[in-house]
Design a protein around this motif. Structure first.
Motif, PDB file in Angstrom:
ATOM      1  N   ILE A  34      15.668  -5.026  -6.713  1.00 21.74           N
ATOM      2  CA  ILE A  34      14.602  -4.039  -6.926  1.00 21.74           C
ATOM      3  C   ILE A  34      13.592  -4.082  -5.781  1.00 21.74           C
ATOM      4  CG2 ILE A  34      14.887  -3.920  -9.434  1.00 21.74           C
ATOM      5  CD1 ILE A  34      12.346  -5.594  -9.735  1.00 21.74           C
ATOM      6  N   GLY A  35      13.388  -5.243  -5.187  1.00 21.31           N
ATOM      7  CA  GLY A  35      12.499  -5.343  -4.036  1.00 21.31           C
ATOM      8  C   GLY A  35      13.037  -4.577  -2.843  1.00 21.31           C
ATOM      9  N   GLN A  36      14.339  -4.693  -2.622  1.00 23.67           N
ATOM     10  CA  GLN A  36      14.952  -3.969  -1.509  1.00 23.67           C
ATOM     11  C   GLN A  36      14.883  -2.459  -1.749  1.00 23.67           C
ATOM     12  OE1 GLN A  36      18.702  -5.413  -0.145  1.00 23.67           O
ATOM     13  NE2 GLN A  36      18.953  -3.770   1.323  1.00 23.67           N
ATOM     14  N   LYS A  37      15.190  -2.031  -2.965  1.00 22.18           N
ATOM     15  CA  LYS A  37      15.122  -0.601  -3.293  1.00 22.18           C
ATOM     16  C   LYS A  37      13.700  -0.077  -3.101  1.00 22.18           C
ATOM     17  CE  LYS A  37      18.930  -0.541  -6.596  1.00 22.18           C
ATOM     18  NZ  LYS A  37      19.287  -0.452  -8.018  1.00 22.18           N
ATOM     19  N   GLY A  38      12.713  -0.845  -3.533  1.00 18.32           N
ATOM     20  CA  GLY A  38      11.326  -0.435  -3.373  1.00 18.32           C
ATOM     21  C   GLY A  38      10.933  -0.351  -1.902  1.00 18.32           C
ATOM     22  N   GLY A  39      11.384  -1.311  -1.123  1.00 19.61           N
ATOM     23  CA  GLY A  39      11.095  -1.303   0.308  1.00 19.61           C
ATOM     24  C   GLY A  39      11.717  -0.113   1.013  1.00 19.61           C
ATOM     25  N   GLU A  40      12.952   0.224   0.642  1.00 15.67           N
ATOM     26  CA  GLU A  40      13.625   1.379   1.247  1.00 15.67           C
ATOM     27  C   GLU A  40      12.908   2.676   0.887  1.00 15.67           C
ATOM     28  OE1 GLU A  40      17.639   0.933  -0.119  1.00 15.67           O
ATOM     29  OE2 GLU A  40      18.059  -0.702   1.282  1.00 15.67           O
ATOM     30  N   LYS A  41      12.487   2.801  -0.350  1.00 17.83           N
ATOM     31  CA  LYS A  41      11.772   4.012  -0.778  1.00 17.83           C
ATOM     32  C   LYS A  41      10.427   4.121  -0.061  1.00 17.83           C
ATOM     33  CE  LYS A  41      10.373   6.589  -4.877  1.00 17.83           C
ATOM     34  NZ  LYS A  41      11.055   7.827  -4.613  1.00 17.83           N
ATOM     35  N   THR A  42       9.734   3.005   0.050  1.00 19.80           N
ATOM     36  CA  THR A  42       8.449   3.009   0.756  1.00 19.80           C
ATOM     37  C   THR A  42       8.646   3.417   2.213  1.00 19.80           C
ATOM     38  OG1 THR A  42       7.583   1.294  -0.712  1.00 19.80           O
ATOM     39  CG2 THR A  42       6.444   1.587   1.383  1.00 19.80           C
ATOM     40  N   ALA A  43       9.684   2.902   2.848  1.00 20.65           N
ATOM     41  CA  ALA A  43       9.952   3.234   4.251  1.00 20.65           C
ATOM     42  C   ALA A  43      10.239   4.723   4.421  1.00 20.65           C
ATOM     43  CB  ALA A  43      11.130   2.403   4.765  1.00 20.65           C
ATOM     44  N   LYS A  44      10.901   5.328   3.449  1.00 21.85           N
ATOM     45  CA  LYS A  44      11.200   6.767   3.528  1.00 21.85           C
ATOM     46  C   LYS A  44       9.939   7.611   3.355  1.00 21.85           C
ATOM     47  CE  LYS A  44      15.929   6.528   1.786  1.00 21.85           C
ATOM     48  NZ  LYS A  44      16.802   6.795   0.640  1.00 21.85           N
ATOM     49  N   GLU A  45       8.988   7.106   2.568  1.00 26.34           N
ATOM     50  CA  GLU A  45       7.818   7.900   2.207  1.00 26.34           C
ATOM     51  C   GLU A  45       6.609   7.694   3.117  1.00 26.34           C
ATOM     52  OE1 GLU A  45       7.103   7.039  -1.919  1.00 26.34           O
ATOM     53  OE2 GLU A  45       8.869   8.158  -2.556  1.00 26.34           O
ATOM     54  N   HIS A  46       6.648   6.693   3.994  1.00 26.27           N
ATOM     55  CA  HIS A  46       5.489   6.390   4.838  1.00 26.27           C
ATOM     56  C   HIS A  46       5.877   6.311   6.299  1.00 26.27           C
ATOM     57  CE1 HIS A  46       2.858   5.682   1.430  1.00 26.27           C
ATOM     58  NE2 HIS A  46       3.840   5.018   0.869  1.00 26.27           N
ATOM     59  N   GLU A  91       2.008   4.698  11.035  1.00 25.67           N
ATOM     60  CA  GLU A  91       0.582   4.454  10.874  1.00 25.67           C
ATOM     61  C   GLU A  91       0.272   3.739   9.555  1.00 25.67           C
ATOM     62  OE1 GLU A  91       1.797   7.461  11.977  1.00 25.67           O
ATOM     63  OE2 GLU A  91       1.205   7.077  14.057  1.00 25.67           O
ATOM     64  N   PHE A  92       1.014   4.061   8.502  1.00 15.87           N
ATOM     65  CA  PHE A  92       0.841   3.389   7.214  1.00 15.87           C
ATOM     66  C   PHE A  92       1.066   1.890   7.364  1.00 15.87           C
ATOM     67  CE2 PHE A  92       3.095   1.570   3.532  1.00 15.87           C
ATOM     68  CZ  PHE A  92       2.130   1.691   2.549  1.00 15.87           C
ATOM     69  N   TYR A  93       2.156   1.518   8.027  1.00 11.40           N
ATOM     70  CA  TYR A  93       2.479   0.107   8.202  1.00 11.40           C
ATOM     71  C   TYR A  93       1.483  -0.583   9.128  1.00 11.40           C
ATOM     72  CZ  TYR A  93       6.680   0.785   5.535  1.00 11.40           C
ATOM     73  OH  TYR A  93       7.548   1.049   4.515  1.00 11.40           O
ATOM     74  N   GLN A  94       0.993   0.130  10.137  1.00  8.18           N
ATOM     75  CA  GLN A  94      -0.029  -0.445  11.012  1.00  8.18           C
ATOM     76  C   GLN A  94      -1.306  -0.738  10.231  1.00  8.18           C
ATOM     77  OE1 GLN A  94      -0.062   2.646  13.999  1.00  8.18           O
ATOM     78  NE2 GLN A  94       1.143   1.401  15.416  1.00  8.18           N
ATOM     79  N   GLU A  95      -1.686   0.200   9.370  1.00  5.59           N
ATOM     80  CA  GLU A  95      -2.909   0.037   8.581  1.00  5.59           C
ATOM     81  C   GLU A  95      -2.806  -1.125   7.602  1.00  5.59           C
ATOM     82  OE1 GLU A  95      -5.361   2.535   5.238  1.00  5.59           O
ATOM     83  OE2 GLU A  95      -4.467   3.678   6.874  1.00  5.59           O
TER      84      GLU A  95
END
Length: 88
Positions: free
Chosen positions: A34-46, A49-53
Motif C-alpha cells: 500500500i505504501g508503494q501504491k500510495g507513492g506511485e499515485k502521489t508521483a502521478k498527481e504532483h 515543485e511539490f517534492y522540492q517544497e
C-alpha cells in the motif's frame, strides 16, 4: 473513550481500533504494497515543485531537531553504503 451524548465511539477511538485491527491482520508485505501504491499515485498527481517544497520543509524540521553528531553519523553511513572510503 465514548462520546457521552449518545454513547457512540469517537472518531479518534474508532480510528485507533481500526488501525490496531489492521496491524494484527496484515504483515509487512501488505504495508509495503500500500505504501508503494500510495507513492506511485502521489508521483502521478504532483510535480517537481511539490517534492522540492516538502523536502525543504522536512530538511528545515530535521535541522531544528538534530545536532551536528546526527549529520556526522548519517554522512558516515551514506559513505559506507555508497562505497566511498575517503578520509577527509
Amino acid at each position: 473513550m465514548a462520546n457521552d451524548s449518545n454513547n457512540k465511539m469517537s472518531r479518534e477511538e474508532a480510528g485507533r481500533k481500526g488501525g490496531n485491527k489492521t496491524s494484527r491482520e496484515h504483515d509487512k508485505e501488505f504495508y509495503q504494497d500500500i505504501g508503494q501504491k500510495g507513492g506511485e499515485k502521489t508521483a502521478k498527481e504532483h510535480d517537481k515543485e511539490f517534492y522540492q517544497e516538502i523536502g525543504e520543509k522536512g530538511g528545515e524540521q530535521t535541522s531544528k531537531n538534530q545536532d551536528k553528531e546526527f549529520y556526522k553519523e548519517i554522512g558516515e553511513k551514506g559513505g559506507k553504503k555508497s562505497g566511498g572510503n575517503q578520509n577527509s
